[in-house]
Scaffold this active site. Structure first.
Site, PDB file in Angstrom:
ATOM      1  CD  GLU A 279      -8.867  -3.742  -3.720  1.00 53.46           C
ATOM      2  OE1 GLU A 279      -9.907  -4.339  -3.411  1.00 53.46           O
ATOM      3  OE2 GLU A 279      -8.849  -2.726  -4.425  1.00 53.46           O
TER       4      GLU A 279
ATOM      5  CG  HIS B  13      -2.058   0.982   1.071  1.00 60.38           C
ATOM      6  ND1 HIS B  13      -1.966   2.288   1.454  1.00 60.38           N
ATOM      7  CD2 HIS B  13      -3.291   0.825   0.528  1.00 60.38           C
ATOM      8  CE1 HIS B  13      -3.099   2.900   1.162  1.00 60.38           C
ATOM      9  NE2 HIS B  13      -3.921   2.043   0.599  1.00 60.38           N
TER      10      HIS B  13
HETATM   11  C1  LIG Z   1      -0.713  -0.693  -3.967  1.00 60.06           C
HETATM   12  C2  LIG Z   1       0.585  -0.398  -4.707  1.00 60.06           C
HETATM   13  C3  LIG Z   1       0.243   0.139  -6.095  1.00 60.06           C
HETATM   14  C4  LIG Z   1       1.391   0.689  -3.945  1.00 60.06           C
HETATM   15  O1  LIG Z   1       2.437   1.050  -4.769  1.00 60.06           O
HETATM   16  P1  LIG Z   1       3.593   2.080  -4.449  1.00 60.06           P
HETATM   17  O2  LIG Z   1       3.348   2.823  -3.201  1.00 60.06           O
HETATM   18  O3  LIG Z   1       3.811   2.862  -5.687  1.00 60.06           O
HETATM   19  O4  LIG Z   1       4.797   1.084  -4.160  1.00 60.06           O
HETATM   20  P2  LIG Z   1       6.056   0.910  -5.043  1.00 60.06           P
HETATM   21  O5  LIG Z   1       5.656   0.584  -6.440  1.00 60.06           O
HETATM   22  O6  LIG Z   1       6.926   2.101  -4.818  1.00 60.06           O
HETATM   23  O7  LIG Z   1       6.695  -0.379  -4.399  1.00 60.06           O
HETATM   24  C5  LIG Z   1       7.772  -0.378  -3.467  1.00 60.06           C
HETATM   25  C6  LIG Z   1       8.495  -1.691  -3.567  1.00 60.06           C
HETATM   26  O8  LIG Z   1       7.657  -2.738  -3.064  1.00 60.06           O
HETATM   27  C7  LIG Z   1       7.391  -3.686  -4.089  1.00 60.06           C
HETATM   28  N1  LIG Z   1       5.991  -4.054  -4.040  1.00 60.06           N
HETATM   29  C8  LIG Z   1       4.950  -3.245  -3.781  1.00 60.06           C
HETATM   30  N2  LIG Z   1       3.803  -3.947  -3.796  1.00 60.06           N
HETATM   31  C9  LIG Z   1       4.134  -5.215  -4.081  1.00 60.06           C
HETATM   32  C10 LIG Z   1       3.379  -6.384  -4.256  1.00 60.06           C
HETATM   33  N3  LIG Z   1       2.067  -6.391  -4.120  1.00 60.06           N
HETATM   34  N4  LIG Z   1       4.035  -7.524  -4.561  1.00 60.06           N
HETATM   35  C11 LIG Z   1       5.375  -7.521  -4.700  1.00 60.06           C
HETATM   36  N5  LIG Z   1       6.147  -6.448  -4.544  1.00 60.06           N
HETATM   37  C12 LIG Z   1       5.528  -5.292  -4.241  1.00 60.06           C
HETATM   38  C13 LIG Z   1       7.715  -3.001  -5.392  1.00 60.06           C
HETATM   39  O9  LIG Z   1       8.093  -3.934  -6.381  1.00 60.06           O
HETATM   40  C14 LIG Z   1       8.850  -2.104  -4.996  1.00 60.06           C
HETATM   41  O10 LIG Z   1      10.014  -2.880  -4.934  1.00 60.06           O
HETATM   42  P3  LIG Z   1      11.420  -2.290  -5.448  1.00 60.06           P
HETATM   43  O11 LIG Z   1      11.778  -1.275  -4.397  1.00 60.06           O
HETATM   44  O12 LIG Z   1      12.298  -3.491  -5.481  1.00 60.06           O
HETATM   45  O13 LIG Z   1      11.183  -1.683  -6.787  1.00 60.06           O
HETATM   46  C15 LIG Z   1       1.456  -1.662  -4.822  1.00 60.06           C
HETATM   47  O14 LIG Z   1       1.764  -2.127  -3.537  1.00 60.06           O
HETATM   48  C16 LIG Z   1       0.811  -2.754  -5.674  1.00 60.06           C
HETATM   49  O15 LIG Z   1       0.970  -2.744  -6.896  1.00 60.06           O
HETATM   50  N6  LIG Z   1       0.075  -3.727  -5.044  1.00 60.06           N
HETATM   51  C17 LIG Z   1      -0.581  -4.769  -5.777  1.00 60.06           C
HETATM   52  C18 LIG Z   1      -1.903  -4.291  -6.348  1.00 60.06           C
HETATM   53  C19 LIG Z   1      -2.958  -4.070  -5.280  1.00 60.06           C
HETATM   54  O16 LIG Z   1      -3.079  -4.841  -4.336  1.00 60.06           O
HETATM   55  N7  LIG Z   1      -3.748  -2.995  -5.456  1.00 60.06           N
HETATM   56  C20 LIG Z   1      -4.795  -2.630  -4.545  1.00 60.06           C
HETATM   57  C21 LIG Z   1      -4.436  -1.400  -3.780  1.00 60.06           C
HETATM   58  S1  LIG Z   1      -5.570  -1.004  -2.482  1.00 60.06           S
END
Ligand SMILES: CC(C)(COP(=O)(O)OP(=O)(O)OC[C@H]1O[C@@H](n2cnc3c(N)ncnc32)[C@H](O)[C@@H]1OP(=O)(O)O)[C@@H](O)C(=O)NCCC(=O)NCCS
Length: 513
Positions: free
Chosen positions: A451, A398
């Protein structure tokens, strides 16, 4: 700060600093910046910092056609740059320097260069100032940037807590009805029993779809082909707003805008279910005025009064998803409203933003992931493989929560109450996924988000996967519209800037050949 001490510049500055001697040329400097992948260098003379040269200066140099192989860096650097001391508090340093629009600042102790900080680092840590006063870069994805004031609610990511108008949202989901929370968001306080009745009587009739819109829904559902109910909802809300003559929010009174908002929130569940049933080739089921919001939602799916346990589970899910800080769709709704556009446009835009899998489009994907894993013994290798491949585990991570998402904790207990074989399986996959993520993504603090258990709860309550995100959209419409009303009541156009990073302008137009 956890230890009660404010952070200082020394805590966040980068070292060692990439430097160039005052005798070096622009070309040598540019080559060093490229090799070291830094956005700025400090120019040194006799060990003392005498200037700073940044990417921005490089753009100026390129645009001027200067002789980079002969021009010295001292001709182009900013001499005697402002600097900060290592023991200065981050917030103070930020406040003192933000007005100049600097992006990189040398850290100087006595006469000696001790490090360098970027405004981006400072901003991340400092209490962020209102964005309109800043003229410089903010973190990618606007993480941590405050762009508005709101009285609707707030998310405290590190504490794993969020609230609606100061009431813990989980307490509200556990103890109140959806109509109470809807009233709270719109009116600013929880209703008394009499107010609850009055509010219910006001919104119940608004569930009906206007006849001209209802007439075209089967066509929209059919034309949609493979589109999901959320896409169809997006189209239909647009149609509804046009058919109800929603004027630009700038031109309507606060009272009229509130009525439009109530209307859209009340009718959205009916639209979702009508579109869904139409896609299945089934007749729509009219809303049941005897039932509250969530029970009526399930009723319109099957035509049967739902099991109270199921209705309550869905209601709790819906309450917990009504609002959640300045998420992407809420921000979208506020941006659109800030232009003075009509409420329908703002809700349509918000639905679009919500549809993305990184925001609201994940609950069915989380369940799909559980299906793909199949059994607990396959979980660990499956999860490991996915993360190693660079895939994201749906329902984990998140932007704001770096600890348990309180919605996920609540929904896990709702799922346990509903029971079913999926729940134990999901809990085991959660345990293993958290372990795998801690090992393969150390320090990222990745846990389940709303989710993950949302899918389990909705599935157990009898909602098909295609309706997961539309259900989220229904409840979130209440939050979006509360924000729309707040934005419209005290509006200023939201219009940020972007950093241009393309080739340097102005470029002569090419000959047309
Ligand atoms: C929710 C979300 C978009 C937040 O993204 P964000 O704040 O932009 O986080 P980042 O993209 O900066 O991720 C930080 C790190 O954690 C990792 N990470 C984040 N969520 C992850 C996940 N669900 N699975 C695996 N790795 C994850 C990223 O790959 C990144 O790793 P890195 O530093 O090696 O590149 C992200 O966690 C995600 O894509 N989750 C899966 C989709 C989901 O559940 N969506 C519903 C949201 S309520």
């Amino acid at each position: 700060m956890a230890d009660g001490k404010a952070r200082t510049v020394a805590d966040i500055m980068s070292r060692p600093v990439v430097t160039v001697a005052s005798t070096e040329t622009i070309a040598e400097t540019a080559a060093r910046m490229g090799a070291k992948r830094v956005g700025s260098v400090v120019v040194i003379d006799g060990g003392k910092p005498i200037g700073i040269f940044t990417e921005r200066d490089l753009v100026r140099v390129a645009a001027s056609g200067a002789d980079t192989y002969n021009d010295r860096i001292t001709d182009w650097m900013t001499p005697n740059p402002d600097s900060v001391a290592p023991d200065e508090e981050v917030a103070q340093a930020f406040a003192a320097l933000s007005e100049h629009g600097y992006r990189h600042i040398p850290v100087v102790e006595g006469d000696e260069l001790a490090g360098i900080v970027s405004m981006r680092d400072l901003m991340r840590i400092a209490a962020i100032q209102p964005a309109e006063t800043l003229a410089h870069e903010v973190p990618r994805g606007l993480e941590g940037v405050v762009v508005a004031e709101t009285e609707i609610g707030d998310v405290r990511g590190l504490e794993g807590f969020y609230h609606y108008r100061q009431y813990d949202a989980v307490d509200l989901a556990e103890q109140r009805t959806l109509e109470d929370v809807w009233y709270l968001l719109y009116e600013g306080e929880l209703p008394t029993l009499a107010e609850r009745e009055q509010f219910t009587a006001e919104v119940q009739p608004l569930r009906e779809i206007p006849t001209d819109v209802a007439a075209v829904l089967p066509d929209i559902a059919r034309l949609g082909g493979g589109a999901g109910p959320l896409d169809l909802l997006r189209t239909t809300v647009s149609l509804l707003a046009a058919s109800l003559d929603f004027e630009p929010s700038l031109d309507v009174t606060a009272g009229e805008l509130r009525l439009q908002a109530l209307r859209v929130c009340a009718v959205t569940p009916t639209l979702v279910m009508t579109l869904y049933r139409s896609q299945q080739g089934r007749e729509p089921i009219a809303p049941n005025p005897e039932l509250p919001y969530a029970a009526n939602y399930l009723y319109m799916l099957t035509g049967e009064v739902p099991d109270p346990e199921h209705a309550r589970a869905v209601e709790q899910y819906m309450i917990s998803t009504i609002d959640h800080g300045f998420n992407a769709s809420t921000f979208t709704a506020r941006v659109i409203t800030s232009t003075g556009a009509d409420l329908g446009s703002a809700v349509v835009g918000a639905i679009g933003a919500l549809s993305g899998p990184l925001h609201g489009g994940a609950p069915s994907r989380a369940l799909d992931m559980l299906d793909q894993i199949g059994t607990t013994d396959k979980a660990e290798p499956w999860l490991r493989d996915a993360v190693e491949r660079g895939d994201r585990l749906m329902g984990f991570g998140h932007r704001v929560y770096k600890t348990d998402d309180p919605r996920s904790v609540m929904l896990r207990s709702v799922a346990e109450r509903l029971g079913g074989e999926n729940v134990e399986f999901a809990k085991e996959v959660e345990r293993q996924a958290v372990e795998v993520l801690a090992e393969l993504k150390p320090g990222r603090k990745l846990y389940t988000n709303v989710e993950f258990y949302a899918g389990i709860v909705m599935d157990a309550a009898g909602l098909p996967r295609a309706l997961f995100t539309p259900t989220f959209a229904s409840s979130r419409t209440i939050g979006w519209t509360a924000h729309i009303l707040e934005q419209a009541a005290d509006n200023r156009l939201i219009r940020p800037s972007a950093q241009y990073v393309g080739p340097p302008p102005p470029h002569p137009l090419p000959e047309l050949v």
